[in-house]
Design a protein around this motif. Structure first.
Motif, mmCIF file in Angstrom:
data_model
loop_
_atom_site.group_PDB
_atom_site.id
_atom_site.type_symbol
_atom_site.label_atom_id
_atom_site.label_comp_id
_atom_site.label_asym_id
_atom_site.label_seq_id
_atom_site.Cartn_x
_atom_site.Cartn_y
_atom_site.Cartn_z
ATOM 1 N N MET A 1 0.848 -1.182 0.000
ATOM 2 C CA MET A 1 0.000 0.000 0.000
ATOM 3 C C MET A 1 0.882 1.230 0.000
ATOM 4 S SD MET A 1 -2.864 1.411 2.717
ATOM 5 C CE MET A 1 -1.933 1.078 4.166
ATOM 6 N N THR A 2 0.469 2.227 -0.786
ATOM 7 C CA THR A 2 1.118 3.530 -0.718
ATOM 8 C C THR A 2 0.062 4.567 -0.373
ATOM 9 O OG1 THR A 2 0.889 3.931 -3.090
ATOM 10 C CG2 THR A 2 2.943 2.917 -2.356
ATOM 11 N N ARG A 121 -5.339 6.279 0.497
ATOM 12 C CA ARG A 121 -4.677 5.140 -0.154
ATOM 13 C C ARG A 121 -4.590 5.443 -1.644
ATOM 14 N NH1 ARG A 121 -5.370 -0.216 1.728
ATOM 15 N NH2 ARG A 121 -7.226 0.582 2.746
ATOM 16 N N GLU A 135 3.723 -1.585 -6.351
ATOM 17 C CA GLU A 135 3.570 -2.560 -5.278
ATOM 18 C C GLU A 135 2.932 -3.812 -5.827
ATOM 19 O OE1 GLU A 135 -0.456 -1.376 -3.076
ATOM 20 O OE2 GLU A 135 1.095 0.132 -2.980
#
Length: 139
Positions: A1-2, A121, A135
């Motif tokens: 997650m970023t 998110r 990711e």
């Protein structure tokens, strides 16, 4: 997650104040600073030294958006005071949502009220059969 961190701040705010609120917000959300992919704010804050330095210290880009674009984003905590000052009813939440996707932490305000931040998110963008976003997608 970023995560995209939306940031709003008063004129002359220090990087220490900006980073303090961001770090506190991440900690309370149970997230490490390493998930932050960018700071986002309104164009009029693009040269605000405290915000610019905070992004540099976090090692992430600072992305800015025109107030008119942020004003079109539906947010849970609009403010007429912010609208009068910045031309949009939200800076932190709207900037996080424009740059991110799903609001994780709504607007937080520093103890002295000079800094706001919100966490969103980052969306993964599907391209054909692949993805972007840096990711591994969850299956």
């Amino acid at each position: 997650m970023t995560v995209v961190v939306g940031v709003g701040a008063g004129r002359g705010v220090s990087a220490r104040a900006v980073l303090g609120l961001i770090e506190e917000t991440l900690r309370e959300a149970g997230l490490p600073a390493s998930v932050v992919s960018e700071l986002a704010t309104v164009d009029s804050k693009a040269g605000e030294a405290g915000i610019v330095e905070a992004a540099a210290r976090l090692g992430v880009p600072l992305r800015t958006y025109p107030a008119r674009e942020l004003a079109r984003v539906a947010v849970p905590h609009p403010s007429e005071r912010v609208r009068a000052a910045a031309g949009t009813p939200s800076v932190a939440e709207a900037a996080a949502l424009v740059g991110g996707g799903e609001l994780l932490v709504p607007k937080r305000v520093s103890g002295k009220g000079r800094v706001t931040c919100a966490l969103a998110r980052r969306r993964l963008l599907n391209v054909g059969h692949g993805y972007t976003g840096g990711e591994t997608p969850e299956c």
